[in-house]
Design a protein around this motif. Structure first.
Motif, PDB file in Angstrom:
ATOM      1  N   UNK A  18      47.581  58.187  10.294  1.00  0.00           N
ATOM      2  CA  UNK A  18      48.814  57.647   9.458  1.00  0.00           C
ATOM      3  C   UNK A  18      48.272  57.570   8.037  1.00  0.00           C
ATOM      4  N   UNK A  19      49.310  57.935   6.979  1.00  0.00           N
ATOM      5  CA  UNK A  19      49.219  57.578   5.711  1.00  0.00           C
ATOM      6  C   UNK A  19      47.802  57.528   5.131  1.00  0.00           C
ATOM      7  N   UNK A  33      46.769  44.988   1.757  1.00  0.00           N
ATOM      8  CA  UNK A  33      47.561  44.862   3.086  1.00  0.00           C
ATOM      9  C   UNK A  33      48.979  44.294   2.816  1.00  0.00           C
ATOM     10  N   UNK A  34      49.921  44.938   3.251  1.00  0.00           N
ATOM     11  CA  UNK A  34      51.479  44.418   3.053  1.00  0.00           C
ATOM     12  C   UNK A  34      51.964  44.490   1.863  1.00  0.00           C
ATOM     13  N   UNK A  35      51.059  45.202   0.979  1.00  0.00           N
ATOM     14  CA  UNK A  35      51.732  45.463  -0.494  1.00  0.00           C
ATOM     15  C   UNK A  35      52.018  46.915  -0.578  1.00  0.00           C
ATOM     16  N   UNK A  36      52.898  47.634  -1.545  1.00  0.00           N
ATOM     17  CA  UNK A  36      53.152  48.833  -1.629  1.00  0.00           C
ATOM     18  C   UNK A  36      51.950  49.495  -2.156  1.00  0.00           C
ATOM     19  N   UNK A  37      51.104  50.564  -1.691  1.00  0.00           N
ATOM     20  CA  UNK A  37      50.004  51.236  -2.202  1.00  0.00           C
ATOM     21  C   UNK A  37      50.551  52.701  -2.205  1.00  0.00           C
ATOM     22  N   UNK A  38      49.850  53.183  -3.635  1.00  0.00           N
ATOM     23  CA  UNK A  38      50.337  54.452  -3.975  1.00  0.00           C
ATOM     24  C   UNK A  38      49.010  55.317  -4.571  1.00  0.00           C
ATOM     25  N   UNK A  39      48.705  56.277  -3.801  1.00  0.00           N
ATOM     26  CA  UNK A  39      47.703  56.963  -4.166  1.00  0.00           C
ATOM     27  C   UNK A  39      47.915  58.356  -4.751  1.00  0.00           C
ATOM     28  N   UNK A  57      53.609  52.724   4.040  1.00  0.00           N
ATOM     29  CA  UNK A  57      54.929  52.630   4.479  1.00  0.00           C
ATOM     30  C   UNK A  57      55.502  51.455   3.607  1.00  0.00           C
ATOM     31  N   UNK A  58      54.969  50.540   2.973  1.00  0.00           N
ATOM     32  CA  UNK A  58      55.737  49.642   2.287  1.00  0.00           C
ATOM     33  C   UNK A  58      56.134  50.307   1.064  1.00  0.00           C
ATOM     34  N   UNK A  59      55.246  51.234   0.310  1.00  0.00           N
ATOM     35  CA  UNK A  59      55.793  52.049  -0.763  1.00  0.00           C
ATOM     36  C   UNK A  59      56.941  52.852  -0.419  1.00  0.00           C
TER      37      UNK A  59
END
Ligand SMILES: [Mg+2]
Length: 353
Positions: A18-19, A33-39, A57-59
Motif C-alpha cells: 500500500x502507498x 502518521x495521520x498527516x498528508x505525506x507526498x513523496x 491516503x491522507x494526501x
C-alpha cells in the motif's frame, strides 16, 4: 464427478504494497502518521518541477495522485509533508518484503519494487487454502516490516491484479474462477491491461456509447477485435472475458542505467533539447562503457505530462558514445515531430545485458 481427469486449478496471487514509498516514510517517521505525506520532489512554493511519486491516503483526500506535477500537489495541499525519493531505502525494504513472499512459492514474478505475482498452482489445493496463504503473507509482512499490503487471488495474473485493486488498502480479495467474468463485467473497459484512453475512445465510437463497461465490449467478435487492433485485439477478446494466459515468470532483474532532465521551462527549442540530450547520452555512457548493453530507451514527457518512451534493442556488446547517440537521436527527433506540444522532460537509458 470423476476427479481423475481434473486438471490442477490455476491459482495466482498478486501482492501490492500500500502507498509504498509514503508508507515507508511514515514508518521511519512516526510523527508523519495521520498527516498528508507526498513523496516526489521539492515543491518550492508551488514552483517545483518534478512529479508526485507516491502519496498516502491522507494526501489523496486533497486530490493528490501519483504522476501529478508537484506544483499542483502543493497548490492542493501546501501543508502536506513533501519528501524527496529515498530510493536506496525503498529498494532495501522491497528486497526484504520479497524475501518473505518468495517463501510462499518458488515461482514469483516481480513487476516493480512493490508488486509481484506468486504462482500457487499445485502448492495449494483450493481457493480457501489460497486465502489462508494470502492472510499469512500479509501478517508476516506486517510483523516483520510494519507495512501493510493488499493481496488479490484469482485464476490468472490479470484477474489477481484486479482482485488486489478491489482489496486495497490493507485487504485481501479472492475471485474464484466462476466469479471472474461476472466480477469484471460492470467495470470500465480500461480495467483491461492494454486498453488505454485511445483504445477506449475507439471502442466508444464503435459502440456509440460513453464510458463503456466490459460487458458492452463483449459484442465484438474475435475477428472484429483483430481488425480493429491487430494482434492485441485477440488478446483483448480473451481478457474481456477474464482470460489471461500469460505465465508467472521470474524475469532476470532487468538492470538499466539512465538519466533524465526536466527543463526549467517547457520547450520546443530543438537545438537546446538536442544539446541536453547529448549530455545525457554522454553521462549514461560514462557509467556503462565497461558493460555489455543490448538496448536503449528514450523518454519524453510533454507539457501536459503525457509520457512516452521509444526503444530499440541490439546485440549485446560494448558500444561507443557515438553509436548510442546515433541510434537514439532519431528516436528523440520523432518525439519532436510527432507532436506540437512543448517538451517538459527527456530521458535516456540503456539496458545492461
Ligand atoms: Mg503499491
Amino acid at each position: 464427478m470423476g476427479n481423475s481427469k481434473k486438471k490442477k486449478e490455476n491459482i495466482i496471487l498478486h501482492i501490492d504494497m500500500d502507498y509504498f514509498f509514503a508508507q515507508i516514510e511514515e514508518r521511519e517517521n512516526p510523527q508523519f502518521k495521520g498527516k498528508p505525506v507526498v513523496v516526489g520532489a521539492d515543491p518550492k512554493e508551488g514552483k517545483g518541477r518534478g512529479v508526485v511519486s507516491t502519496c498516502n491516503y491522507e494526501a489523496r483526500k486533497f486530490g493528490i495522485k501519483s504522476g501529478m506535477p508537484i506544483s499542483r500537489a502543493y497548490k492542493l495541499c501546501p501543508q502536506a509533508i513533501f519528501l524527496p525519493v529515498n530510493m536506496q531505502l525503498y529498494k532495501r525494504v522491497s528486497r526484504a518484503v520479497f524475501q518473505i513472499a518468495q517463501k510462499f512459492s518458488s515461482k514469483m514474478e516481480r513487476v516493480s519494487l512493490d508488486e509481484a505475482y506468486i504462482d500457487l498452482t499445485g502448492r495449494v489445493g483450493s481457493y480457501k487454502e489460497a486465502r489462508r496463504e494470502g492472510e499469512d503473507l500479509r501478517k508476516i509482512v506486517f510483523e516483520k516490516e510494519r507495512l501493510t499490503c493488499s493481496i488479490g487471488v484469482s485464476k490468472n495474473k490479470m484477474m489477481a491484479k484486479i482482485a488486489c485493486e478491489l482489496a486495497k488498502p490493507d485487504g485481501i480479495r479472492i475471485i474464484t474462477p466462476v466469479q471472474a467474468a461476472k466480477t469484471i463485467a460492470s467495470m470500465k473497459v480500461e480495467t483491461i491491461p492494454g486498453i488505454g484512453p485511445k483504445t477506449r475512445q475507439f471502442i466508444e465510437k464503435k459502440l456509440k456509447k460513453k464510458d463503456p463497461q466490459i460487458r458492452d465490449a463483449l459484442v465484438f467478435s474475435k475477428s472484429e477485435l483483430a481488425d480493429f487492433f491487430g494482434k492485441r485485439g485477440e488478446e483483448f477478446y480473451y481478457k474481456l472475458r477474464g482470460i489471461d494466459k500469460s505465465p508467472v515468470e521470474e524475469k532476470k532483474e532487468a538492470k538499466s542505467v539512465g538519466k533524465e532532465h526536466t527543463f526549467q521551462k517547457d520547450t520546443r527549442d530543438a537545438k537546446m533539447i538536442i544539446k541536453v540530450f547529448k549530455r545525457l547520452v554522454g553521462d549514461v555512457h560514462s557509467q556503462v562503457k565497461d558493460k555489455k548493453i543490448n538496448g536503449l530507451t528514450v523518454v519524453c514527457r510533454y507539457e501536459d505530462f503525457e509520457t512516452h518512451t521509444k526503444q530499440i534493442s541490439f546485440d549485446a556488446g560494448k558500444y561507443t558514445e557515438e553509436f548510442l547517440y546515433k541510434k537514439s537521436i532519431s528516436l528523440l527527433l520523432k518525439f519532436l515531430t510527432q507532436s506540437n506540444k512543448k517538451i517538459r522532460l527527456i530521458g535516456f537509458r540503456v539496458k545492461i545485458a
